[in-house]
Design a protein around this motif. Structure first.
Motif, short mmCIF file in Angstrom:
data_model
loop_
_atom_site.label_atom_id
_atom_site.label_comp_id
_atom_site.label_asym_id
_atom_site.label_seq_id
_atom_site.Cartn_x
_atom_site.Cartn_y
_atom_site.Cartn_z
N ASP B 279 45.16 57.01 34.59
CA ASP B 279 46.54 57.38 34.54
C ASP B 279 47.29 56.50 33.51
O ASP B 279 46.85 55.65 33.06
N SER B 280 48.42 56.98 33.16
CA SER B 280 49.36 56.29 32.22
C SER B 280 50.60 56.54 32.41
O SER B 280 51.15 57.31 33.50
N VAL B 290 47.27 52.20 44.64
CA VAL B 290 46.25 52.91 44.43
C VAL B 290 45.65 53.61 45.27
O VAL B 290 45.33 53.12 46.47
N VAL B 291 45.22 55.08 45.02
CA VAL B 291 44.79 55.75 46.24
C VAL B 291 43.42 56.26 45.78
O VAL B 291 43.20 56.67 44.81
N ILE B 292 42.46 56.02 46.76
CA ILE B 292 40.99 56.50 46.46
C ILE B 292 40.45 56.97 47.86
O ILE B 292 40.53 56.55 49.00
N ARG B 293 40.06 58.45 47.57
CA ARG B 293 39.18 59.13 48.65
C ARG B 293 38.07 58.63 49.27
O ARG B 293 37.33 58.36 48.35
N ASP B 296 35.15 59.88 47.18
CA ASP B 296 34.74 59.38 46.00
C ASP B 296 34.21 58.03 45.82
O ASP B 296 33.96 57.60 44.75
N VAL B 297 34.02 57.20 46.90
CA VAL B 297 33.46 56.09 46.71
C VAL B 297 31.98 56.06 46.84
O VAL B 297 31.30 56.61 47.89
N ARG B 298 31.36 55.45 45.98
CA ARG B 298 29.75 55.49 45.96
C ARG B 298 29.40 54.14 46.49
O ARG B 298 29.75 53.18 46.01
N LEU B 299 28.34 54.21 47.43
CA LEU B 299 27.66 53.20 47.86
C LEU B 299 26.56 52.75 47.04
O LEU B 299 25.58 53.52 47.02
N PRO B 352 36.54 56.01 36.77
CA PRO B 352 37.89 56.03 36.54
C PRO B 352 38.86 57.27 36.98
O PRO B 352 40.10 57.24 37.38
N GLU B 353 37.92 58.57 36.99
CA GLU B 353 38.76 59.62 37.55
C GLU B 353 39.05 59.70 38.85
O GLU B 353 40.00 60.32 39.73
N ASP B 354 38.38 58.72 39.96
CA ASP B 354 38.52 58.55 41.17
C ASP B 354 39.79 57.74 41.66
O ASP B 354 40.22 57.46 42.73
N ILE B 355 40.17 56.94 40.65
CA ILE B 355 41.17 56.17 40.93
C ILE B 355 42.67 56.75 40.77
O ILE B 355 43.00 57.01 39.55
N HIS B 356 43.45 56.98 41.69
CA HIS B 356 44.69 57.59 41.38
C HIS B 356 45.80 56.56 41.68
O HIS B 356 46.18 55.91 42.85
#
Ligand SMILES: Nc1ncnc2c1ncn2[C@@H]1O[C@H](COP(=O)(O)OP(=O)(O)O)[C@@H](O)[C@H]1O
Ligand SMILES: [Mg+2]
Lengths: 273, 396
Positions: B279-280, B290-293, B296-299, B352-356
């Motif tokens: 984002d910019s 900051v929204v994270i699904r 999208d989180v990898r353990l 980086p793409e998973d961080i909104h």
């Protein structure tokens, strides 16, 4: 320990006796072949026959029926429209109007009668001063009956309106019906049980009324209760017993009809739930 | 682009001075399946009622085909509604319910001897019969003509309500949470059927729901609303992947919402760490959400994770496990096909793409909080009849 039911039963029986004994006595003596009101001589239908040969009684009867029908009809139309209006009002004015609506219901008949008479007399005097021939009679009687019947119709229609799903009226508009059509085709059928019982109550009230009629009619027009009253003043004829019996039976029948209607309505509602 | 059909311009609705719709702007296109989505009380029904003509906006305009219709009563609008509680006519059977709109005489212009006048025409009984038949067939109620409506199940009543509306061939069908009263399985079936019906008859659907999944599966366009404001308008994919703020992100699917700071473009910090993101366009050091699904989180093993935490709970959800991980000040929700044990130490990895990164929600933008009823034209025939739903007074 179980409480005995006997005292309750006795009380119920006493109440029933007090309520119905006079009517039963009246019915009983209407079939008495003797003129006496003390001893029963034998069964007869003479008094009923005599009754139907009595011109004055018959004309009073037909007047009462016409009056009851007409006033019930007019009051039902006005009362139903008013109920819809009251239902659609904002809260404050609605509360006020409902309170006003209840006043004639609890007001003593004699006050209603006298006040209506005063208004009519005033109006008749005014018409006469204009050179229009007018007097108390059938028209004033009809107006009076319509007036005292309207509150009963409103009271019987309003609860039905409250039960309506608010959206049914809007659904009718949504489908292209103008407001009049929506009321006639959707609201009216839904509140019909209330309208019909309102009409029947109005009809019985009108037949039943003596006091208000007495004050608002002219000399030439007599309703049945007034006829009966004047008959008893001369001599108490068993004809009156017969007549009263008939009136009682009529009113009773109407009350039973109202009850059946309401019970059926109740059942329909339960089925819907 | 499709043709514009309905447009709400700065529509504000206030009840007793309380603003329930805040100057909303919305364009509905022809043949579109548009869904108003939002929590209960956010103004969805009110928006629908404005389109249907049952409420007149306190200010703003409603345009239909470019013509202002604020004052056009409901029965003159080519719009039909499926009400939240069906609102079938209880005294009529199924056939007569559906035929209700068809039996109303229509005004059509006729030309006689050079003069044009309006004439009332009624449909022939045969045509009414045919159209009712077709509509009932469309909703899968063939052969139910003579039933009384109270003999039908909830799902069947719903179908009658839909048939009753579409039989009139409206240009727009408004549906207010039509599946809300049905059980889950029936609801899924009906979602499919409704979508099919919409495509078959080819009309615009404006659909109201508070169920995000329903909105995403059925719609062409989703309008996310909150507290009388439109938050975002977009396709289901856009709304899901590119929520404009934390409210939308949270409402559309589950999310971890973390407060953070955007230092400069592509550089954000949250949960005590700095992250690279895509984002910019924010102010330097602007506070953000900051929204994270969860999916999208990898353990990972604790040493490989960007963040570390302890597993608080693990719930089997069918296709995946729902895992709550305690990461210091916040509990994160993670969806994973592998199940760690409660109490395990785990690492969390993000690309980086998973961080909104999003602006903090601002429900009343640009001083709208100061807006009061005095700023708005009073509506002359303003009605408050819905306010006083007090229990019926005791009466004779
Ligand atoms: N006729 C009305 N009078 C007063 N308040 C109303 C009226 N209709 C809706 N509201 C209020 O407006 C808000 C939005 O209502 P609504 O549009 O029904 O929300 P939704 O359909 O999204 O649940 C609610 O707070 C509700 O109480
Ligand atoms: Mg709603």
């Amino acid at each position: 320990m179980r409480r005995s039911r006997v005292p309750g039963r006795v009380l119920q029986a006493l109440v029933a006796v007090f309520l119905y004994a006079p009517i039963l006595v009246l019915i009983f003596f209407s079939f008495n072949s003797d003129k006496s009101r003390v001893s029963f001589k034998g069964f007869t239908l003479d008094w009923y026959k005599r009754l139907f040969e009595n011109e004055q009684v018959l004309s009073a009867l037909s007047l009462t029926l016409i009056l009851a029908l007409l006033s019930a009809l007019i009051a039902t139309v006005i009362g139903t429209v008013s109920a819809v209006g009251i239902y659609n009002m904002k809260k404050r004015p609605r509360k006020i109007l409902l309170a006003l609506n209840n006043v004639p219901v609890v007001n003593p008949d004699i006050i209603t009668g006298v006040s209506l008479m005063l208004v009519f007399v005033l109006f008749v005097t005014f018409l006469r001063s204009l050179g229009v021939g007018a007097g108390l009679g059938f028209t004033t009687l009809l107006i009076a009956h319509v007036t005292f019947n309207i509150p009963y119709v409103i009271l019987s229609v309003l609860p039905k309106l409250r039960q309506l799903n608010k959206n049914t009226y809007e659904a009718a508009l949504d489908l292209g019906a103008n407001p009049l059509r929506a009321y006639m085709r959707v609201i009216l059928p839904e509140i019909m049980p209330g309208v019909v019982s309102g009409a029947i109550i109005a009809f019985t009230m009108s037949i039943d009324d003596f006091l208000i009629s007495y004050f608002t009619t002219g000399t030439s027009v007599q309703t049945l209760p007034m006829r009966i009253y004047s008959m008893t003043r001369k001599r108490v004829s068993p004809e009156i017993n017969a007549l009263s019996t008939l009136m009682f039976v009529t009113v009773l029948a109407l009350l039973i009809i109202i009850n059946i209607l309401q019970a059926r309505d109740q059942k329909k509602k339960e089925r819907r739930l | 682009m499709k043709k514009e059909l309905i447009r709400l311009v700065d529509c504000t609705m206030a009840f007793d001075g309380e603003i329930v719709l805040n100057a909303i702007n919305l364009t509905i296109h022809n043949k579109e399946f548009l869904t108003l989505l939002g929590p209960s009380g956010c103004g969805k029904t009110t928006t629908l009622r404005i389109i249907g003509g049952f409420e007149t906006p306190t200010s703003g305009s409603v345009l239909f085909d470019g013509v202002r219709i604020n004052e056009v009563p409901p029965h003159k609008r080519r719009v039909n509604t499926v009400f939240q509680k069906y609102a079938l006519f209880p005294h009529l059977n199924v056939f007569e319910n559906v035929a209700f709109g068809l039996r109303i005489p229509q005004s059509v212009p006729v030309t006689e001897g050079g003069k044009t006048r309006q004439k009332k025409v009624r449909l022939q009984e045969a045509e009414i019969g045919q159209r009712v038949q077709d509509a009932l067939e469309l909703v899968g109620l063939k052969g139910y003509h003579r039933r009384r409506v109270h003999q039908l199940s909830g799902g069947q009543q719903q179908r009658v309500a839909i048939a009753r509306a579409i039989v009139n061939r409206p240009q727009v069908l408004l549906l207010d949470e039509p599946l809300g009263a049905l059980d889950l399985k029936l609801r899924k079936e009906m979602q499919h059927e409704l979508k099919e019906i919409q495509q078959q008859v080819g009309i615009t659907f404006v659909y109201v729901t508070h169920d995000q999944e329903e909105a995403l599966t059925m719609s062409d366009t989703v309008v996310v609303m909150n507290q009388g404001n439109i938050q975002q308008i977009g396709t289901p994919v856009d709304i899901y992947n590119e929520p404009v703020n934390a409210f939308v992100a949270d409402f559309i699917g589950e999310s971890n919402i973390i407060q953070g700071v955007m230092h400069r473009d592509n550089d954000v910090s949250f949960a005590g760490k700095r992250f690279l993101c895509v984002d910019s366009g924010f102010d330097p050091d602007q506070p953000v959400d900051v929204v994270i699904r969860p999916e999208d989180v990898r353990l990972t093993a604790p040493k490989d994770g960007q963040l570390r935490g302890t597993v608080n709970s693990v719930t089997f959800k069918g296709v995946f496990y729902e895992i709550y991980v305690d990461v210091g000040e916040l509990e994160w929700m993670v969806h994973s096909t592998a199940a760690p044990k409660v109490g395990d130490e785990v690492g969390l990895c993000l690309t980086p793409e998973d961080i909104h990164v999003m602006d903090r929600p601002d429900l009343f933008p640009e001083g709208a909080e100061a807006l009061t009823i005095e700023d708005i034209d009073p509506e002359p025939d303003f009605e408050d009849k819905y306010v006083d739903e007090e229990p019926p007074e005791a009466e004779l």
